[in-house]
Write a protein that holds these residues in place. Structure first.
Motif, PDB file in Angstrom:
ATOM      1  N   ARG A  59       0.696  -1.321  -0.129  1.00 41.86           N
ATOM      2  CA  ARG A  59       0.136  -0.027   0.082  1.00 41.86           C
ATOM      3  C   ARG A  59       0.922   1.256  -0.109  1.00 41.86           C
ATOM      4  O   ARG A  59       2.139   1.158   0.286  1.00 41.86           O
ATOM      5  CB  ARG A  59      -0.893  -0.090   1.304  1.00 41.86           C
ATOM      6  N   GLY A  60       0.508   2.385  -0.120  1.00 39.45           N
ATOM      7  CA  GLY A  60       0.847   3.595  -0.505  1.00 39.45           C
ATOM      8  C   GLY A  60       1.075   3.825  -2.113  1.00 39.45           C
ATOM      9  O   GLY A  60       1.543   3.020  -2.869  1.00 39.45           O
ATOM     10  N   ALA A  61       0.721   4.845  -2.451  1.00 34.95           N
ATOM     11  CA  ALA A  61       0.622   5.080  -3.674  1.00 34.95           C
ATOM     12  C   ALA A  61       1.803   4.788  -4.760  1.00 34.95           C
ATOM     13  O   ALA A  61       1.769   3.990  -5.598  1.00 34.95           O
ATOM     14  CB  ALA A  61       0.118   6.506  -4.104  1.00 34.95           C
ATOM     15  N   PRO A  62       3.008   5.463  -4.312  1.00 39.13           N
ATOM     16  CA  PRO A  62       4.294   4.945  -5.098  1.00 39.13           C
ATOM     17  C   PRO A  62       4.733   3.609  -4.864  1.00 39.13           C
ATOM     18  O   PRO A  62       4.965   2.947  -6.095  1.00 39.13           O
ATOM     19  CB  PRO A  62       5.495   6.055  -4.501  1.00 39.13           C
ATOM     20  N   ALA A  63       4.532   2.828  -3.840  1.00 36.28           N
ATOM     21  CA  ALA A  63       4.666   1.504  -3.795  1.00 36.28           C
ATOM     22  C   ALA A  63       3.961   0.619  -4.424  1.00 36.28           C
ATOM     23  O   ALA A  63       4.267  -0.151  -5.064  1.00 36.28           O
ATOM     24  CB  ALA A  63       4.933   1.071  -2.181  1.00 36.28           C
ATOM     25  N   ILE A  64       2.582   1.190  -4.539  1.00 31.25           N
ATOM     26  CA  ILE A  64       1.668   0.490  -5.410  1.00 31.25           C
ATOM     27  C   ILE A  64       2.128   0.643  -6.832  1.00 31.25           C
ATOM     28  O   ILE A  64       2.100  -0.416  -7.535  1.00 31.25           O
ATOM     29  CB  ILE A  64       0.338   0.926  -5.115  1.00 31.25           C
ATOM     30  N   GLY A  65       2.370   1.595  -7.350  1.00 32.11           N
ATOM     31  CA  GLY A  65       3.076   1.804  -8.596  1.00 32.11           C
ATOM     32  C   GLY A  65       4.214   1.026  -9.018  1.00 32.11           C
ATOM     33  O   GLY A  65       4.411   0.290 -10.050  1.00 32.11           O
ATOM     34  N   ILE A  66       5.206   1.036  -7.844  1.00 28.48           N
ATOM     35  CA  ILE A  66       6.511   0.071  -8.235  1.00 28.48           C
ATOM     36  C   ILE A  66       5.846  -1.237  -8.286  1.00 28.48           C
ATOM     37  O   ILE A  66       6.397  -1.998  -9.276  1.00 28.48           O
ATOM     38  CB  ILE A  66       7.142   0.285  -7.073  1.00 28.48           C
ATOM     39  N   CYS A  67       5.216  -1.846  -7.270  1.00 28.87           N
ATOM     40  CA  CYS A  67       4.665  -3.165  -7.400  1.00 28.87           C
ATOM     41  C   CYS A  67       4.047  -3.601  -8.740  1.00 28.87           C
ATOM     42  O   CYS A  67       4.087  -4.714  -9.084  1.00 28.87           O
ATOM     43  CB  CYS A  67       3.998  -3.302  -5.981  1.00 28.87           C
ATOM     44  N   ALA A  68       3.150  -2.863  -9.251  1.00 29.97           N
ATOM     45  CA  ALA A  68       2.459  -2.941 -10.351  1.00 29.97           C
ATOM     46  C   ALA A  68       3.177  -3.079 -11.399  1.00 29.97           C
ATOM     47  O   ALA A  68       3.055  -3.831 -12.497  1.00 29.97           O
ATOM     48  CB  ALA A  68       1.390  -1.798 -10.680  1.00 29.97           C
ATOM     49  N   ALA A  69       4.352  -2.327 -11.697  1.00 30.76           N
ATOM     50  CA  ALA A  69       5.319  -2.599 -12.684  1.00 30.76           C
ATOM     51  C   ALA A  69       6.022  -3.670 -12.622  1.00 30.76           C
ATOM     52  O   ALA A  69       6.337  -4.437 -13.525  1.00 30.76           O
ATOM     53  CB  ALA A  69       6.261  -1.306 -12.746  1.00 30.76           C
ATOM     54  N   TYR A  70       6.447  -4.078 -11.602  1.00 29.53           N
ATOM     55  CA  TYR A  70       7.201  -5.484 -11.495  1.00 29.53           C
ATOM     56  C   TYR A  70       5.999  -6.553 -11.757  1.00 29.53           C
ATOM     57  O   TYR A  70       6.520  -7.412 -12.382  1.00 29.53           O
ATOM     58  CB  TYR A  70       7.628  -5.590 -10.001  1.00 29.53           C
ATOM     59  N   ASP A  71       4.922  -6.276 -11.442  1.00 28.63           N
ATOM     60  CA  ASP A  71       3.963  -7.320 -11.496  1.00 28.63           C
ATOM     61  C   ASP A  71       3.699  -7.497 -13.088  1.00 28.63           C
ATOM     62  O   ASP A  71       3.634  -8.820 -13.305  1.00 28.63           O
ATOM     63  CB  ASP A  71       2.534  -6.946 -10.899  1.00 28.63           C
ATOM     64  N   LEU A  72       3.365  -6.446 -13.851  1.00 30.95           N
ATOM     65  CA  LEU A  72       3.380  -6.683 -15.147  1.00 30.95           C
ATOM     66  C   LEU A  72       4.383  -7.191 -15.857  1.00 30.95           C
ATOM     67  O   LEU A  72       4.214  -8.042 -16.949  1.00 30.95           O
ATOM     68  CB  LEU A  72       2.956  -5.293 -15.779  1.00 30.95           C
ATOM     69  N   TYR A  73       5.689  -7.012 -15.648  1.00 32.22           N
ATOM     70  CA  TYR A  73       6.664  -7.724 -15.905  1.00 32.22           C
ATOM     71  C   TYR A  73       6.920  -9.156 -15.799  1.00 32.22           C
ATOM     72  O   TYR A  73       7.068 -10.054 -16.799  1.00 32.22           O
ATOM     73  CB  TYR A  73       7.995  -6.966 -15.496  1.00 32.22           C
ATOM     74  N   VAL A  74       6.365  -9.513 -14.709  1.00 36.13           N
ATOM     75  CA  VAL A  74       6.206 -10.875 -14.346  1.00 36.13           C
ATOM     76  C   VAL A  74       5.619 -11.813 -15.096  1.00 36.13           C
ATOM     77  O   VAL A  74       5.570 -12.729 -15.648  1.00 36.13           O
ATOM     78  CB  VAL A  74       6.209 -11.142 -12.794  1.00 36.13           C
ATOM     79  N   LEU A  75       4.190 -11.174 -15.162  1.00 37.40           N
ATOM     80  CA  LEU A  75       2.966 -11.738 -16.109  1.00 37.40           C
ATOM     81  C   LEU A  75       3.364 -11.617 -17.400  1.00 37.40           C
ATOM     82  O   LEU A  75       2.873 -12.547 -18.040  1.00 37.40           O
ATOM     83  CB  LEU A  75       1.686 -10.718 -15.781  1.00 37.40           C
ATOM     84  N   ALA A  76       4.058 -10.600 -17.926  1.00 35.89           N
ATOM     85  CA  ALA A  76       4.622 -10.611 -19.330  1.00 35.89           C
ATOM     86  C   ALA A  76       5.469 -11.724 -19.685  1.00 35.89           C
ATOM     87  O   ALA A  76       5.097 -12.579 -20.722  1.00 35.89           O
ATOM     88  CB  ALA A  76       5.269  -9.756 -19.551  1.00 35.89           C
ATOM     89  N   GLN A  77       6.195 -12.504 -18.621  1.00 40.41           N
ATOM     90  CA  GLN A  77       6.902 -13.570 -19.217  1.00 40.41           C
ATOM     91  C   GLN A  77       5.940 -14.898 -19.131  1.00 40.41           C
ATOM     92  O   GLN A  77       6.197 -16.008 -19.737  1.00 40.41           O
ATOM     93  CB  GLN A  77       8.096 -13.755 -17.835  1.00 40.41           C
ATOM     94  N   GLN A  78       4.674 -14.675 -18.746  1.00 37.15           N
ATOM     95  CA  GLN A  78       3.772 -15.872 -18.600  1.00 37.15           C
ATOM     96  C   GLN A  78       2.960 -15.955 -19.878  1.00 37.15           C
ATOM     97  O   GLN A  78       2.112 -16.801 -20.136  1.00 37.15           O
ATOM     98  CB  GLN A  78       3.151 -15.822 -17.220  1.00 37.15           C
ATOM     99  N   VAL A  79       2.975 -15.020 -20.616  1.00 33.34           N
ATOM    100  CA  VAL A  79       2.186 -14.677 -21.702  1.00 33.34           C
ATOM    101  C   VAL A  79       2.643 -15.726 -22.792  1.00 33.34           C
ATOM    102  O   VAL A  79       3.789 -15.649 -23.295  1.00 33.34           O
ATOM    103  CB  VAL A  79       2.274 -13.199 -22.326  1.00 33.34           C
ATOM    104  N   SER A  80       1.569 -16.445 -23.493  1.00 32.41           N
ATOM    105  CA  SER A  80       1.888 -17.497 -24.622  1.00 32.41           C
ATOM    106  C   SER A  80       1.185 -16.834 -25.860  1.00 32.41           C
ATOM    107  O   SER A  80       0.236 -16.883 -26.079  1.00 32.41           O
ATOM    108  CB  SER A  80       1.427 -18.580 -24.259  1.00 32.41           C
ATOM    109  N   SER A  81       2.190 -16.062 -26.737  1.00 29.74           N
ATOM    110  CA  SER A  81       1.768 -15.495 -27.915  1.00 29.74           C
ATOM    111  C   SER A  81       2.461 -15.626 -29.014  1.00 29.74           C
ATOM    112  O   SER A  81       3.823 -15.630 -28.625  1.00 29.74           O
ATOM    113  CB  SER A  81       1.483 -13.964 -27.678  1.00 29.74           C
ATOM    114  N   ASP A  82       2.037 -15.700 -30.391  1.00 31.81           N
ATOM    115  CA  ASP A  82       3.040 -15.827 -31.327  1.00 31.81           C
ATOM    116  C   ASP A  82       3.543 -14.751 -32.016  1.00 31.81           C
ATOM    117  O   ASP A  82       4.334 -14.531 -32.686  1.00 31.81           O
ATOM    118  CB  ASP A  82       2.333 -16.988 -32.526  1.00 31.81           C
ATOM    119  N   THR A  83       2.549 -13.501 -31.889  1.00 31.84           N
ATOM    120  CA  THR A  83       2.701 -12.459 -32.349  1.00 31.84           C
ATOM    121  C   THR A  83       3.084 -11.277 -31.274  1.00 31.84           C
ATOM    122  O   THR A  83       2.434 -11.227 -30.364  1.00 31.84           O
ATOM    123  CB  THR A  83       1.765 -12.010 -33.439  1.00 31.84           C
TER     124      THR A  83
END
Length: 371
Positions: A59-83
């Motif tokens: 919690r805390g606005a800046p910490a949420i932003g930091i966490c969300a950026a890391y979250d999206l990078y981790v989730l990006a590694q789990q995406v299965s797409s050909d294009t």
């Protein structure tokens, strides 16, 4: 979700949101366990990430932003797409899901949109992943620098021996390193200054009691915990020379959304002639939001009022509750908004845009003259 061993205090202050060494998960300090327990959680799935934000484990606005950026990078590694196009579509879906976890803190959508923009600028999936990794690290590093700059500016507003009233939590837990509203106090302590802080407990989730008083006490800063309804008395007694609070969103006219109860503190401060300062990064400023009336206010579970932290419920089950997470402080009550680019003063419609002009031009914001 895996619990990790307790960190040292130095590690806790500086590294409470970070990637694992292999970059495949996000580690956060579970703020819901403080101050009695210090536990780290490892987040690997979108559901765990959503819950961590929604349940205030981070919690805390800046910490949420930091966490969300890391979250999206981790989730990006789990995406299965050909294009790249399909990859970006799935990434946007994940970002939309994370953004829905808490609507008020603009840093959440700001960080996610920044990550999406950098991914969209690439031409291959491999390049997207590399760019996302660089961008989430950059967001964290920029926050560290931002906290230091805000702390420097904020420290010019107070002097050795002052009494400071705080509400909610805007220290290292809510950001990185120094914090925003608490940053000047930590920086001043490093330079041999002494303050006496009165920390509002901040009902109903007690961030001031559980987090602010914990951080300040562990840092050796003189802190007294008070109930929220005691703020008027300590002001009347002459014990407060300034109020320092953080913010989750700043409208273009200078109205600010912060933890519920903040507007009441500002009204009291005006009555007693005490300056009331809001400290936060430019990432919390939303120029597309004209006034505080346009800021969405999160409504939370009524049970947080009736039974959270109690051994037994403090109200009958049929009693209705109104539990907004935030309120909006009118810009007329704010003495200054402290950003990493300087101290904004009224009229905020002008000074906030000046800050963004500096940011866009890449200026450092050095110097101590308010905007």
């Amino acid at each position: 979700m895996r619990k990790e061993a307790n960190p040292t205090m130095n590690e806790y202050l500086s590294d409470h949101v970070h990637l694992t060494d292999d970059g495949t998960a996000v580690v956060i300090l579970d703020q819901t366990q403080l101050p009695c327990r210090t536990e780290y959680l490892t987040l690997r799935t979108a559901q765990e990430m959503f819950d961590a934000i929604r349940l205030l484990q981070v919690r805390g606005a800046p910490a949420i932003g930091i966490c969300a950026a890391y979250d999206l990078y981790v989730l990006a590694q789990q995406v299965s797409s050909d294009t790249p196009e399909a990859f970006l579509t799935q990434l946007r879906q994940q970002a939309d899901y994370l953004a829905s976890s808490r609507p008020t803190a603009v840093n959440l959508s700001w960080a996610l949109n920044r990550m999406l923009d950098i991914a969209a600028a690439q031409t291959s999936i491999a390049d997207m992943l590399s760019a996302l990794h660089r961008e989430c690290i950059a967001i964290h590093e920029e926050d560290i620098a931002m906290c230091r700059a805000i702390s420097e500016y904020g420290l010019t507003l107070i002097k050795d021996g002052d009494g400071i009233l705080t509400h909610c939590n805007a220290g290292p837990l809510a950001t990185s390193r120094y914090g925003t509203a608490l940053g000047p106090l930590f920086l001043g302590k490093e330079r041999g200054m002494h303050f006496h802080v009165f920390s509002d407990e901040t009902r109903p989730l007690l961030q001031g009691a559980r987090l602010t008083s914990y951080e300040l006490s562990r840092a050796g800063i003189d802190v007294t915990l008070i109930c929220d309804n005691m703020a008027s008395l300590v002001m009347k007694n002459g014990w407060i020379q300034a109020c320092f609070v953080g913010c989750d969103r700043v409208a273009a006219n200078g109205d600010t959304a912060n933890k519920i109860g903040t507007s009441g503190v500002a009204i009291l401060a005006r009555h007693y002639g005490i300056p009331f300062y809001v400290l936060g990064p430019t990432s919390t400023i939303d120029l597309s939001c004209a006034t505080g009336a346009d800021i969405p206010i999160e409504q939370r579970d009524p049970e947080e009022i009736k039974q959270k932290f109690y051994a037994e419920p403090m109200a009958l089950p049929e009693v209705k509750c109104y539990n907004p997470a935030f309120d909006v402080t009118d810009q007329s009550l704010i003495s200054g908004i402290v950003t990493e680019y300087g101290i904004c003063r009224a009229p905020y419609t002008e000074s906030l845009r000046t800050v963004f002009a500096q940011k866009t031009a890449g200026q450092s914001g050095e110097g101590r003259n308010p905007l």
